[in-house]
Scaffold this motif. Sequence first.
Motif, PDB file in Angstrom:
ATOM      1  N   SER A  79      47.633   5.345  32.154  1.00 28.47           N
ATOM      2  CA  SER A  79      48.306   4.230  31.486  1.00 28.47           C
ATOM      3  C   SER A  79      49.346   4.717  30.481  1.00 28.47           C
ATOM      4  N   MET A  80      49.758   5.974  30.575  1.00 26.10           N
ATOM      5  CA  MET A  80      50.779   6.534  29.693  1.00 26.10           C
ATOM      6  C   MET A  80      52.078   6.731  30.481  1.00 26.10           C
ATOM      7  N   VAL A  81      53.210   6.443  29.834  1.00 28.66           N
ATOM      8  CA  VAL A  81      54.517   6.597  30.449  1.00 28.66           C
ATOM      9  C   VAL A  81      55.406   7.381  29.492  1.00 28.66           C
ATOM     10  N   SER A  82      56.144   8.348  30.022  1.00 29.32           N
ATOM     11  CA  SER A  82      57.032   9.156  29.208  1.00 29.32           C
ATOM     12  C   SER A  82      58.220   9.589  30.059  1.00 29.32           C
ATOM     13  N   ASP A  83      59.150  10.295  29.417  1.00 34.66           N
ATOM     14  CA  ASP A  83      60.315  10.809  30.135  1.00 34.66           C
ATOM     15  C   ASP A  83      60.281  12.319  30.273  1.00 34.66           C
ATOM     16  N   SER A  84      59.192  12.962  29.825  1.00 33.30           N
ATOM     17  CA  SER A  84      59.078  14.413  29.925  1.00 33.30           C
ATOM     18  C   SER A  84      57.603  14.797  29.973  1.00 33.30           C
ATOM     19  N   ARG A  85      57.346  15.984  30.489  1.00 33.70           N
ATOM     20  CA  ARG A  85      55.967  16.463  30.543  1.00 33.70           C
ATOM     21  C   ARG A  85      55.436  16.708  29.132  1.00 33.70           C
ATOM     22  N   ALA A  86      56.278  17.226  28.251  1.00 29.75           N
ATOM     23  CA  ALA A  86      55.834  17.473  26.878  1.00 29.75           C
ATOM     24  C   ALA A  86      55.428  16.166  26.194  1.00 29.75           C
ATOM     25  N   GLY A  87      56.210  15.096  26.433  1.00 30.69           N
ATOM     26  CA  GLY A  87      55.875  13.812  25.837  1.00 30.69           C
ATOM     27  C   GLY A  87      54.568  13.257  26.368  1.00 30.69           C
ATOM     28  N   LEU A  88      54.311  13.471  27.654  1.00 32.78           N
ATOM     29  CA  LEU A  88      53.070  12.991  28.244  1.00 32.78           C
ATOM     30  C   LEU A  88      51.872  13.774  27.721  1.00 32.78           C
ATOM     31  N   GLU A  89      52.007  15.090  27.604  1.00 32.80           N
ATOM     32  CA  GLU A  89      50.921  15.907  27.061  1.00 32.80           C
ATOM     33  C   GLU A  89      50.635  15.532  25.611  1.00 32.80           C
ATOM     34  N   LYS A  90      51.682  15.232  24.852  1.00 31.02           N
ATOM     35  CA  LYS A  90      51.485  14.832  23.458  1.00 31.02           C
ATOM     36  C   LYS A  90      50.773  13.485  23.371  1.00 31.02           C
ATOM     37  N   ALA A  91      51.086  12.578  24.305  1.00 35.34           N
ATOM     38  CA  ALA A  91      50.435  11.272  24.292  1.00 35.34           C
ATOM     39  C   ALA A  91      48.929  11.416  24.489  1.00 35.34           C
ATOM     40  N   PHE A  92      48.500  12.243  25.446  1.00 32.13           N
ATOM     41  CA  PHE A  92      47.078  12.425  25.675  1.00 32.13           C
ATOM     42  C   PHE A  92      46.428  13.223  24.544  1.00 32.13           C
ATOM     43  N   ALA A  93      47.161  14.150  23.956  1.00 30.15           N
ATOM     44  CA  ALA A  93      46.606  14.877  22.811  1.00 30.15           C
ATOM     45  C   ALA A  93      46.387  13.932  21.630  1.00 30.15           C
ATOM     46  N   ASP A  94      47.352  13.035  21.381  1.00 27.17           N
ATOM     47  CA  ASP A  94      47.186  12.052  20.308  1.00 27.17           C
ATOM     48  C   ASP A  94      46.009  11.127  20.582  1.00 27.17           C
ATOM     49  N   TYR A  95      45.837  10.758  21.849  1.00 27.73           N
ATOM     50  CA  TYR A  95      44.732   9.865  22.197  1.00 27.73           C
ATOM     51  C   TYR A  95      43.388  10.542  21.968  1.00 27.73           C
ATOM     52  N   GLU A  96      43.259  11.807  22.378  1.00 29.94           N
ATOM     53  CA  GLU A  96      41.989  12.507  22.213  1.00 29.94           C
ATOM     54  C   GLU A  96      41.699  12.804  20.744  1.00 29.94           C
ATOM     55  N   ARG A  97      42.728  12.931  19.918  1.00 34.04           N
ATOM     56  CA  ARG A  97      42.513  13.115  18.482  1.00 34.04           C
ATOM     57  C   ARG A  97      42.240  11.808  17.763  1.00 34.04           C
ATOM     58  N   GLY A  98      42.383  10.694  18.443  1.00 35.69           N
ATOM     59  CA  GLY A  98      42.143   9.398  17.820  1.00 35.69           C
ATOM     60  C   GLY A  98      43.321   8.836  17.067  1.00 35.69           C
ATOM     61  N   GLU A  99      44.516   9.425  17.195  1.00 35.84           N
ATOM     62  CA  GLU A  99      45.675   8.928  16.471  1.00 35.84           C
ATOM     63  C   GLU A  99      46.205   7.620  17.067  1.00 35.84           C
ATOM     64  N   ILE A 100      46.051   7.434  18.366  1.00 33.42           N
ATOM     65  CA  ILE A 100      46.430   6.164  18.982  1.00 33.42           C
ATOM     66  C   ILE A 100      45.349   5.116  18.741  1.00 33.42           C
ATOM     67  N   GLY A 101      44.117   5.539  18.697  1.00 35.04           N
ATOM     68  CA  GLY A 101      42.978   4.651  18.523  1.00 35.04           C
ATOM     69  C   GLY A 101      41.789   5.191  19.284  1.00 35.04           C
ATOM     70  N   THR A 102      40.626   4.665  18.995  1.00 35.77           N
ATOM     71  CA  THR A 102      39.393   5.096  19.650  1.00 35.77           C
ATOM     72  C   THR A 102      38.775   3.906  20.365  1.00 35.77           C
ATOM     73  N   PRO A 103      38.419   4.038  21.631  1.00 37.23           N
ATOM     74  CA  PRO A 103      37.858   2.897  22.370  1.00 37.23           C
ATOM     75  C   PRO A 103      36.491   2.500  21.855  1.00 37.23           C
ATOM     76  N   TRP A 104      36.109   1.278  22.146  1.00 36.82           N
ATOM     77  CA  TRP A 104      34.835   0.716  21.726  1.00 36.82           C
ATOM     78  C   TRP A 104      34.183   0.026  22.930  1.00 36.82           C
ATOM     79  N   PRO A 105      32.870  -0.119  22.943  1.00 37.47           N
ATOM     80  CA  PRO A 105      32.210  -0.830  24.046  1.00 37.47           C
ATOM     81  C   PRO A 105      32.622  -2.291  24.081  1.00 37.47           C
ATOM     82  N   GLU A 106      32.785  -2.826  25.285  1.00 38.37           N
ATOM     83  CA  GLU A 106      33.238  -4.210  25.410  1.00 38.37           C
ATOM     84  C   GLU A 106      32.185  -5.204  24.940  1.00 38.37           C
TER      85      GLU A 106
END
Length: 537
Positions: A493-520
Motif C-alpha cells: 500500500s506504499m507508492v513512491s517514485d524511487s526505490r530509496a523512497g519506498l525503502e524509507k517508507a517501510f522503514a518509517d512504518y516499522e519504526r512507528g513514525e507513520i503509526g502503529t496498527p491496532w486490533p479491529e
Amino acid sequence: MTRKRFLRRPMRCRHGFLCAFVTMVSLFPVHTASFLCQSFMPTTSGLTSHKYRHEGKLLMSQFVEDVRPGKSPGMPRSRRDRDLPRPLMSQSAEDVRQGISSGMSRIRRDRERQHLLPRPKLFPGMSLAHNFHEIVLGALVNSNGQDLLSSEDLPLMKKDRRGRRGRRDGTGELRKSRQVAKIERCERIPTWPVSNGLRCRAVARFNPALAAKLEHNIGGADCPNLWLANDDPSATSPFLMLVHHNHSFDLADPARFVEKEILPEGFPSHAHQGMTTVTISLRGGLTHRDSGGTKQVFGAETTRAKENASGPYRGKHTQWLTFGKGIVHELMFDNVRRKGQGTRGSSVIHQELYQIWIDLPNKDRMMEPRVELLGGEESTPVVRRHGTTTTIIAGRHSGMEASVAVTSDLTILRAEMDKFSAWHHDISCNHETMIIYVRTGSIRIGGNDVPAHCTAHLSSEGDVLSVEAGPEGADFLLLSGQPLNQTLLARGSMVSDSRAGLEKAFADYERGEIGTPWPERYRDDEWRSHVARHKER
C-alpha cells in the motif's frame, strides 16, 4: 413436536455454519498462495513493479533484473523469458539432475535477494484477521494481480458514423466524441459471503448479465481493477486502482462471529503513503479511524434522508483521504441496524462501495495527511437532466464543480440513467485518461455496448462524451484526468517514485513514525489510548 416442525427451526443455524465451513475451505488456498507469493516467489510473481523509460520506450521491470547475455537491460524476469525444459520423458537422468540443481540454485539466489526488498510487516500480537488482511493486500498489490487475478477483453464493434462525426454544440460546431478503445471484464472474487459469490460465479459462466443482477441483489464479491501492471502508466494515470465491493451481512446468522476471526468485516488498520484513496459508499455505511486520532462515519442514505439530510450519515457518502507522508487507518463496515437503513423486516445489511487509488504528483507525495467527508449540494453537486442524475465527486460537469481540493487535474462522476436516456459530458482537452465502469444496466458509446461489471477504456482524443443507456437503464462511474507522466514504484500500500523512497517508507512504518496498527476489535476508548500512547513515543 412433529419431525417436520423440528427440522424447520434450526435451519438458519445449520445454514450459517455451512457458510462458515465454505468460507474457511475457500479462503485457505488464497491464504496459502498469498503467503507463498510473499515468501518464496519474489521474481515470478512480480512482487514489485517499476516503470521507467529505456531507449525512449516505456518498460516495466522488477528490482531483480535479467542480466543474462542477449537480453535487453531492465527487462523483467518471467517464466516466458526462461528456457523451458524439455519433457522429462525425453531427457536423460543427468539432464534431469542438472535441471533440478539449476532450479534449486535459482530459488536460493532469489531468497537471498528477497531479504533486501522492503516487505509489509506482520505483527505477532495482532489478530488472525489483521495479519490475513496484510498478507492478502500484499499479495494482490505487490503482484499487481499477476497469476492471481484474470481479466477478459471483450470484442469491439465498428464505430458508427454518429460516433465519428461527434456531436454539435449550441453554436452548431461539430465536436469530436470519445470512442471505446478497450472493454475488459475483470475477475470477481467471492467474499462476504463467499457462498453468494460462488453462486454468482457459477451463473456467470453461462449468463454474465443474469449474474450481475443476482450479485446486485445478494452481494458477495469484490472486483479489483489493478492498473499498476500496465506497460504504459499514462493509460490510466493518475488512477492506480478501482475496486467495486458488493457484500451482504446477515445480522441473525451466528456464523458471523466465527467468520469475522478469519475475514474481518472491513479493512483492519494498515498504512498508506504517497497516494490518495477515494471511498464512495453506494449502500450501507463505513467507519473510519486513523493514527491521527480521527474517527468518521459515512455512508449512503435512503431517498427521503437524502432530501432532508436527516439520515444517520448526514448526507456524507464519500471520503477523500490524502495520505501524503503516511498514516495508518482502518475502514470497517458499519453493520449496525440504523433507523431508515436496510429493508424493513430483513436482517440482511447490504454494503456496496467504490474504492479508488489515485497517484500523487512527486512534489505533493510527502504532504501532510488530510481527510475530508463529501456529500450534499455544496461539496458534491447533483445535476438532474433529461432522465439522468449525475453526482460530481471531483472536477466539473455541466457548469457545476465539486468543492474538494485535488492535487492533479481529474474528474470523478457517478451517473444514473433511466432506460434509453442520453448523457453528455464536456471533456477537458488535457484529460487523456478516461475510464468508465458500469455498475448496473448497460450503456452504448459510439456503437459499442458496455455491459454491467465491465470497464471501458476510452480513446485519448475528443472533447465530448456521449452515452446512451440500455433498456434497463444504467449506473456507471466515470474517471478522467491528465496523466502525471512520472516514474511509479509500488509495494503493498506504499507508492513512491524511487526505490530509496519506498525503502524509507517501510522503514518509517516499522519504526512507528507513520503509526502503529491496532486490533479491529478495539473499542473507541481503547483505540484512542493506543493512538495517544504511540504518539508520545
